[in-house]
Design a protein around this motif. Structure first.
Motif, PDB file in Angstrom:
ATOM      1  N   THR A  52       5.000 -18.859  14.568  1.00  0.00           N
ATOM      2  CA  THR A  52       4.251 -19.894  15.291  1.00  0.00           C
ATOM      3  C   THR A  52       4.799 -21.272  14.923  1.00  0.00           C
ATOM      4  OG1 THR A  52       2.575 -20.000  13.542  1.00  0.00           O
ATOM      5  CG2 THR A  52       2.160 -18.508  15.382  1.00  0.00           C
ATOM      6  N   VAL A  53       4.689 -22.203  15.896  1.00  0.00           N
ATOM      7  CA  VAL A  53       5.140 -23.581  15.690  1.00  0.00           C
ATOM      8  C   VAL A  53       3.953 -24.503  15.931  1.00  0.00           C
ATOM      9  CG1 VAL A  53       6.757 -25.377  16.421  1.00  0.00           C
ATOM     10  CG2 VAL A  53       7.458 -22.976  16.478  1.00  0.00           C
ATOM     11  N   SER A  54       3.751 -25.449  15.033  1.00  0.00           N
ATOM     12  CA  SER A  54       2.632 -26.380  15.182  1.00  0.00           C
ATOM     13  C   SER A  54       2.860 -27.281  16.388  1.00  0.00           C
ATOM     14  CB  SER A  54       2.472 -27.218  13.918  1.00  0.00           C
ATOM     15  OG  SER A  54       3.609 -28.033  13.710  1.00  0.00           O
ATOM     16  N   SER A  55       1.796 -27.889  16.855  1.00  0.00           N
ATOM     17  CA  SER A  55       1.881 -28.725  18.058  1.00  0.00           C
ATOM     18  C   SER A  55       2.804 -29.926  17.863  1.00  0.00           C
ATOM     19  CB  SER A  55       0.482 -29.203  18.457  1.00  0.00           C
ATOM     20  OG  SER A  55      -0.121 -29.922  17.381  1.00  0.00           O
ATOM     21  N   ASP A  56       2.897 -30.429  16.626  1.00  0.00           N
ATOM     22  CA  ASP A  56       3.800 -31.559  16.382  1.00  0.00           C
ATOM     23  C   ASP A  56       5.210 -31.101  16.025  1.00  0.00           C
ATOM     24  OD1 ASP A  56       3.482 -30.560  13.854  1.00  0.00           O
ATOM     25  OD2 ASP A  56       2.544 -32.352  13.005  1.00  0.00           O
ATOM     26  N   LYS A  57       5.413 -29.792  16.028  1.00  0.00           N
ATOM     27  CA  LYS A  57       6.723 -29.197  15.767  1.00  0.00           C
ATOM     28  C   LYS A  57       7.274 -29.534  14.386  1.00  0.00           C
ATOM     29  CE  LYS A  57       7.941 -29.130  20.672  1.00  0.00           C
ATOM     30  NZ  LYS A  57       8.930 -29.514  21.715  1.00  0.00           N
ATOM     31  N   ASN A  58       6.382 -29.792  13.446  1.00  0.00           N
ATOM     32  CA  ASN A  58       6.804 -30.099  12.082  1.00  0.00           C
ATOM     33  C   ASN A  58       6.513 -28.951  11.106  1.00  0.00           C
ATOM     34  OD1 ASN A  58       7.846 -32.664  12.583  1.00  0.00           O
ATOM     35  ND2 ASN A  58       5.797 -33.592  12.500  1.00  0.00           N
ATOM     36  N   THR A  59       5.872 -27.897  11.616  1.00  0.00           N
ATOM     37  CA  THR A  59       5.559 -26.753  10.749  1.00  0.00           C
ATOM     38  C   THR A  59       5.833 -25.459  11.515  1.00  0.00           C
ATOM     39  OG1 THR A  59       3.811 -28.004   9.629  1.00  0.00           O
ATOM     40  CG2 THR A  59       3.804 -25.612   9.344  1.00  0.00           C
ATOM     41  N   ILE A  60       6.575 -24.597  10.875  1.00  0.00           N
ATOM     42  CA  ILE A  60       6.857 -23.273  11.434  1.00  0.00           C
ATOM     43  C   ILE A  60       6.303 -22.239  10.458  1.00  0.00           C
ATOM     44  CG2 ILE A  60       8.665 -21.638  12.138  1.00  0.00           C
ATOM     45  CD1 ILE A  60      10.485 -24.053  12.641  1.00  0.00           C
ATOM     46  N   THR A  61       5.571 -21.269  10.974  1.00  0.00           N
ATOM     47  CA  THR A  61       4.985 -20.235  10.114  1.00  0.00           C
ATOM     48  C   THR A  61       5.485 -18.860  10.553  1.00  0.00           C
ATOM     49  OG1 THR A  61       2.983 -21.572   9.818  1.00  0.00           O
ATOM     50  CG2 THR A  61       2.865 -19.239   9.219  1.00  0.00           C
ATOM     51  N   ILE A  62       6.127 -18.156   9.612  1.00  0.00           N
ATOM     52  CA  ILE A  62       6.605 -16.794   9.868  1.00  0.00           C
ATOM     53  C   ILE A  62       5.568 -15.831   9.304  1.00  0.00           C
ATOM     54  CG2 ILE A  62       8.455 -15.123   9.470  1.00  0.00           C
ATOM     55  CD1 ILE A  62      10.340 -17.514   9.007  1.00  0.00           C
ATOM     56  N   GLY A  63       4.944 -15.059  10.180  1.00  0.00           N
ATOM     57  CA  GLY A  63       3.864 -14.181   9.772  1.00  0.00           C
ATOM     58  C   GLY A  63       4.341 -12.778   9.442  1.00  0.00           C
ATOM     59  N   GLY A  64       3.391 -11.872   9.281  1.00  0.00           N
ATOM     60  CA  GLY A  64       3.696 -10.490   8.918  1.00  0.00           C
ATOM     61  C   GLY A  64       3.296  -9.514   9.990  1.00  0.00           C
ATOM     62  N   VAL A  65       3.585  -8.229   9.713  1.00  0.00           N
ATOM     63  CA  VAL A  65       3.232  -7.125  10.601  1.00  0.00           C
ATOM     64  C   VAL A  65       2.307  -6.195   9.829  1.00  0.00           C
ATOM     65  CG1 VAL A  65       4.107  -5.153  11.890  1.00  0.00           C
ATOM     66  CG2 VAL A  65       5.409  -7.292  11.849  1.00  0.00           C
ATOM     67  N   GLU A  66       1.219  -5.766  10.460  1.00  0.00           N
ATOM     68  CA  GLU A  66       0.248  -4.931   9.765  1.00  0.00           C
ATOM     69  C   GLU A  66       0.697  -3.472   9.753  1.00  0.00           C
ATOM     70  OE1 GLU A  66      -4.543  -3.878   9.828  1.00  0.00           O
ATOM     71  OE2 GLU A  66      -3.746  -5.510  11.051  1.00  0.00           O
ATOM     72  N   ALA A  67       0.559  -2.852   8.600  1.00  0.00           N
ATOM     73  CA  ALA A  67       0.837  -1.423   8.435  1.00  0.00           C
ATOM     74  C   ALA A  67      -0.022  -0.900   7.302  1.00  0.00           C
ATOM     75  CB  ALA A  67       2.318  -1.184   8.136  1.00  0.00           C
ATOM     76  N   ASP A  68      -0.656   0.231   7.507  1.00  0.00           N
ATOM     77  CA  ASP A  68      -1.512   0.841   6.480  1.00  0.00           C
ATOM     78  C   ASP A  68      -2.600  -0.137   6.008  1.00  0.00           C
ATOM     79  OD1 ASP A  68       0.085   3.293   6.299  1.00  0.00           O
ATOM     80  OD2 ASP A  68       1.601   1.971   5.426  1.00  0.00           O
ATOM     81  N   ALA A 114       0.821  -1.208   0.000  1.00  0.00           N
ATOM     82  CA  ALA A 114       0.000   0.000   0.000  1.00  0.00           C
ATOM     83  C   ALA A 114       0.855   1.259   0.000  1.00  0.00           C
ATOM     84  CB  ALA A 114      -0.940   0.003   1.207  1.00  0.00           C
ATOM     85  N   VAL A 115       1.869   1.303   0.876  1.00  0.00           N
ATOM     86  CA  VAL A 115       2.766   2.462   0.977  1.00  0.00           C
ATOM     87  C   VAL A 115       4.180   1.921   0.893  1.00  0.00           C
ATOM     88  CG1 VAL A 115       3.465   4.454   2.343  1.00  0.00           C
ATOM     89  CG2 VAL A 115       1.092   3.643   2.442  1.00  0.00           C
ATOM     90  N   TYR A 116       4.777   2.065  -0.272  1.00  0.00           N
ATOM     91  CA  TYR A 116       6.016   1.355  -0.589  1.00  0.00           C
ATOM     92  C   TYR A 116       7.121   1.628   0.412  1.00  0.00           C
ATOM     93  CZ  TYR A 116       9.864  -0.516  -3.382  1.00  0.00           C
ATOM     94  OH  TYR A 116      10.947  -1.244  -3.817  1.00  0.00           O
ATOM     95  N   ASP A 117       7.324   2.917   0.785  1.00  0.00           N
ATOM     96  CA  ASP A 117       8.470   3.233   1.624  1.00  0.00           C
ATOM     97  C   ASP A 117       8.168   3.124   3.117  1.00  0.00           C
ATOM     98  OD1 ASP A 117       6.806   5.357   1.718  1.00  0.00           O
ATOM     99  OD2 ASP A 117       8.308   6.883   1.286  1.00  0.00           O
ATOM    100  N   ASN A 118       6.969   2.723   3.490  1.00  0.00           N
ATOM    101  CA  ASN A 118       6.655   2.473   4.893  1.00  0.00           C
ATOM    102  C   ASN A 118       6.828   0.974   5.153  1.00  0.00           C
ATOM    103  OD1 ASN A 118       5.814   2.636   7.531  1.00  0.00           O
ATOM    104  ND2 ASN A 118       3.628   2.662   7.026  1.00  0.00           N
ATOM    105  N   ALA A 119       8.086   0.561   5.280  1.00  0.00           N
ATOM    106  CA  ALA A 119       8.409  -0.862   5.402  1.00  0.00           C
ATOM    107  C   ALA A 119       8.689  -1.188   6.866  1.00  0.00           C
ATOM    108  CB  ALA A 119       9.615  -1.200   4.536  1.00  0.00           C
ATOM    109  N   PRO A 120       7.822  -1.964   7.528  1.00  0.00           N
ATOM    110  CA  PRO A 120       8.035  -2.297   8.939  1.00  0.00           C
ATOM    111  C   PRO A 120       9.349  -3.055   9.158  1.00  0.00           C
ATOM    112  CG  PRO A 120       5.802  -2.853   8.244  1.00  0.00           C
ATOM    113  CD  PRO A 120       6.584  -2.549   7.001  1.00  0.00           C
ATOM    114  N   LEU A 121       9.993  -2.757  10.287  1.00  0.00           N
ATOM    115  CA  LEU A 121      11.247  -3.411  10.667  1.00  0.00           C
ATOM    116  C   LEU A 121      11.083  -4.068  12.026  1.00  0.00           C
ATOM    117  CD1 LEU A 121      13.609  -0.428   9.803  1.00  0.00           C
ATOM    118  CD2 LEU A 121      13.284  -2.448   8.404  1.00  0.00           C
TER     119      LEU A 121
END
Length: 860
Positions: A735-751, A722-729
């Motif tokens: 999150t890690v699944s209960s069986d520890k076989n899946t890791i998910t790296i999520g995002g940060v909301e901005a604009d 949405a706003v190119y130069d507003n890049a969250p740092l």
């Protein structure tokens, strides 16, 4: 005004012959006015556009004139002539005796009636005369010049085709100098005409009858600006009749020469002789230099030399009430002489007006050493141009010579010592600056890591040169008082932890004599965080398949697709072989040969060089093993796992790969563990109710980057569609699944957009440049089943389009930018504002504009 469309009140430098006089019927006033011709040479080519008369008057206050085409014009009322002249500010004061006046703006081979209105008390005496101008004999005749228009006549046989080119004289000369253009090249871009023609060049209008958008350029005419008019005969298709000779085409033949000979001096700016060595015109050719209409008056600006030092000159400039605005510039005599060659002395005022900031009111102004560094014994010029009308057509110019002062006073000595951060912050480094003799007027400073200073200073660049190019000024009284005190002044800079830095400071005494001093300081090591115990430190180690939606672009197209690649989660960086003897023989032999050859180049015999190389490789190997172990401990001390590889950034180079790569250069072994990658860090902490919490940490101020072994640092920043130069740092949730076989790296909301961590680097304007844009969560699934050497599609594309730059030492970035981010306990250190007289390189500006214009010149 429209009612004056038949009247010609035009300023020029030409003189013209007149015809026969005839007076009006006011015979009773002839004793008060006697008019005599002074220009009678009707054969002279310069008399086609003006006529000069002498008015012997008695009891006349002032007079005005009006010129009307034709021999039988009706005399206008004296009040009308006078009123219109007053409106245009061309009423002429009269004295008893002879008064000379030149009527400008006439055209060749035409008949005019000149009406004079002479004011005597409340009465107006009207005199008239019919004159006939001679025919044009030049190819180019300038008829008149107004502030924003130039009228000219081209004299050509009825059936002769020719091209006419009109442009700014500085751009014309710059294109000759930069691109080797001859007059034949230049005029070939002009407009095609046939036969004699009178042309009015008006600012903002076009030379072409039907201009083509983005191809034809509007005419620019400014008061006093220097222009060039070129005319050359051509055929009906517009091919200019000229030949080029670049030599015999031997080994040294150049198809386009880089410079051309300058035009020979022209007494009135006109020539029919081309001085370009490589072009011969086979038809008619002429060139005319001309200036936009302006009037040069005596300056009403007082300029006083206030102070001259070794590095700057200060002037007090006071305009009087008649000055509308003014500009101030300073330059070397050599630069001034160059501008005269491309503008003529008469063109300098408007040239300065169009390239500098304008001022009103009194000013105290100084040259800036950053823009105009002084050389002892050299002559410099201060140029002050004033304007006296709202259209800038009435101008003045003053040129004041000055030379630098050479100080005999002692330099301002400095003591620069290391300080520990008062808050025990490992990400700051501190120094104390003190002038023990208390004679420092101001300072400039540079601060860098030693690993960045070393290659720069070893390259032959001097400290003085670096200070001149990059140093930051500090002149604030409070700070300088502290530097000149017994305690000195404490100053801190952002830093990487446990890193040695050097502060270089240039001191200036009251005569601005410069001396450079330096001091070193090392930031504190980063302490371990409170230890977090979690089975995840062991359970998550191993190979994983990373999957995400990514966008990228290469020479084959733009892509938006799902990509997969290998990521290995580990407790530390690549540890390398267990011993030197366990090294791959190719890697060992390459390093051994490198150090052996280096020793022999330094004069050692072969046996000594071999012994040195063997010892050196062993020492560096031990350093590597020590740092690899230490960094594994640092990662655990920060409660982090490292993810090795991230093909959506670029190809992977481990710390051991860099150790063995002779194309890579580093200041020390530790730097390998900052530079290697791509890598990512997953930090484990305790959240609510003591539950394990994971984050991808990407804080560039205290977390090593994704990679830095290329010529830029790659970081994780959130891609914001949405706003190119507003890049969250900073931190992205994991999150890690209960069986520890899946890791998910999520995002940060901005604009109102979810921004996922994407590899990017920052441009010089501090804008993120994304290598790839991740537009979905990054999912890591345990295991990797693809062949080890198979590369994901995105990495292949990036490998093809990202050229591996030559690798240099010290984090590969120009960290001189850090010198603009110092801190004190009170906040940001104020810097000296730029001094008023910019003294920018107008020559570079001209060349840049000429290059831009050159790319847009479609040949007609």
């Amino acid at each position: 005004m429209r009612k004056l469309y038949r009247c010609l009140f035009l300023l020029s430098t030409l003189v013209l012959a007149g015809g026969m006089w005839s007076c009006s019927d006011d015979d009773d006033e002839t004793e008060s006015v006697v008019i005599t011709q002074t220009s009678t040479d009707e054969t002279s080519e310069v008399y086609a556009t003006s006529a000069t008369f002498k008015l012997a008057t008695r009891g006349v206050e002032s007079f005005a004139y009006q010129v009307v085409e034709g021999a039988d014009a009706t005399a206008p009322a004296g009040e009308v002539i006078y009123a219109e002249a007053q409106e245009n500010n061309i009423v002429i004061s009269a004295e008893d005796g002879d008064n000379e006046v030149t009527v400008y703006g006439l055209e060749g081979n035409k008949t005019y009636t000149v009406f004079f209105a002479l004011k005597k008390g409340a009465e107006y005496i009207v005199k008239s005369q019919t004159i006939t101008t001679p025919a044009y004999t030049r190819l180019i005749t300038v008829i008149d010049t107004k502030p924003y228009s130039i009228k000219l006549h081209i004299e050509m046989p009825e059936n002769t085709y020719y091209k006419l080119s009109f442009g700014a004289r500085d751009m014309y000369q710059a294109q000759k100098d930069q691109f080797g253009m001859t007059d034949g090249d230049y005029v070939s871009y002009g407009q095609l005409y046939k036969g004699a023609k009178t042309i009015n060049l008006v600012d903002g209008e076009y030379l072409e009858e039907n201009p083509v958008p983005d191809e034809d350029f509007p005419i620019q005419v400014l008061p006093g600006y220097p222009y060039v008019i070129l005319v050359a005969e051509c055929d009906a298709d517009g091919n200019v009749l000229c030949e080029y000779d670049y030599g015999d085409g031997g080994d040294d033949w150049e198809p386009m020469k880089t410079t051309r000979s300058a035009t020979a001096p022209m007494t009135d700016g006109y020539t029919e002789e081309c001085s370009d060595a490589a072009v011969t015109f086979n038809g008619k050719y002429a060139k005319q230099y001309v200036y936009g209409g302006s009037t040069l008056v005596e300056s009403k600006i007082t300029v006083e030399k206030t102070k001259i030092t070794e590095r700057s000159a200060t002037f007090t400039i006071t305009p009087d009430e008649n000055v509308v605005t003014y500009v101030v510039d300073a330059m070397t005599k050599e630069d001034y002489d160059y501008y005269v060659t491309i503008c003529g002395e008469r063109g300098i005022p408007t040239f300065e007006l169009t390239n500098n900031e304008m001022y009103t009111g009194s000013q105290v102004m100084s040259t800036n050493p950053a823009y105009l560094p002084f050389e002892k014994g050299k002559t410099y010029k201060l140029i002050v141009v004033g304007t006296y009308s709202e259209d800038y057509s009435v101008q003045s110019i003053q040129i004041i010579d000055f030379t630098p002062f050479e100080s005999t006073k002692p330099e301002a000595k400095l003591e620069i010592t290391a300080k520990e951060d008062p808050d025990k912050n490992p990400w700051m480094v501190w120094f104390n600056i003190k002038a023990p003799d208390k004679n420092c007027s101001y300072i400039r400073y540079l601060m860098n890591y030693m690993k960045e200073w070393t290659p720069m200073l070893n390259s032959g660049t001097t400290k003085e040169q670096l200070m001149q190019s990059y140093g930051n000024y500090v002149t604030e009284a409070e700070i300088m008082n502290a530097i000149n005190s017994n305690d000195g002044y404490d100053i801190g800079f952002t830093s990487w932890e446990h890193t040695e830095s050097m502060l270089m400071v240039a001191s200036f005494n009251e005569d601005e004599k410069m001396a450079v001093y330096e001091g070193k300081s090392t930031s504190l090591p980063e302490p371990d965080k409170e230890r977090v115990d979690s089975p995840l430190f062991d359970d998550l180690k191993g190979d994983w398949t990373a999957t995400c939606q990514a966008q990228w672009q290469d020479y084959t197209g733009t892509y938006d697709q799902k990509v997969s690649f290998k990521v290995t989660l580990a407790g530390g960086p690549e540890q390398g072989p267990s011993s030197v003897s366990a090294m791959d023989s190719k890697d060992y032999d390459a390093l051994f040969s490198y150090f052996k050859e280096s020793a022999m180049k330094n004069g050692q015999d072969e046996a000594t060089a071999e012994a040195y190389a063997k010892t050196k490789v062993a020492e560096l190997f031990d350093e590597y093993k020590s740092e690899a172990t230490r960094y594994a401990g640092k990662y655990r001390g920060q409660n982090r796992l490292v993810g090795l590889r991230f093909d959506a950034a670029h190809e992977y180079m481990s710390a051991w790969d860099l150790f063995c790569d002779l194309d890579y250069s580093a200041y020390d072994t530790e730097e390998l563990f900052y530079d290697y990658g791509p890598k990512l860090f997953l930090e484990i902490s305790k959240g609510e109710n003591g539950k394990d919490k994971l984050e991808l940490t990407a804080d560039q101020s205290c977390v090593a980057p994704v990679s830095a072994w290329k010529n830029y640092e790659v970081l994780f920043v959130g891609y914001n569609s949405a706003v190119y130069d507003n890049a969250p740092l900073g931190h992205f949730p994991v999150t890690v699944s209960s069986d520890k076989n899946t890791i998910t790296i999520g995002g940060v909301e901005a604009d109102d957009v979810m921004c996922y961590p994407s590899p990017a680097y920052y441009s010089f304007v501090n804008q993120p440049v994304f290598i790839s844009k991740i537009t979905s969560p990054i999912t890591l699934t345990r295991g990797w089943t693809e062949p080890e050497k198979k590369m994901a599609p995105i990495a292949k594309a990036l490998e093809q389009t990202t050229v591996r730059a030559e690798m240099v030492a010290s984090y590969k970035g120009n960290r001189f930018m850090r010198t603009s981010l110092p801190w004190t306990k009170d906040g940001l250190l104020p810097l000296m504002p730029e001094t008023t007289i910019k003294s920018i390189s107008l020559k570079e500006n001209i060349q840049k504009k000429a290059a831009e214009l050159h790319t847009k010149m479609p040949k007609k």
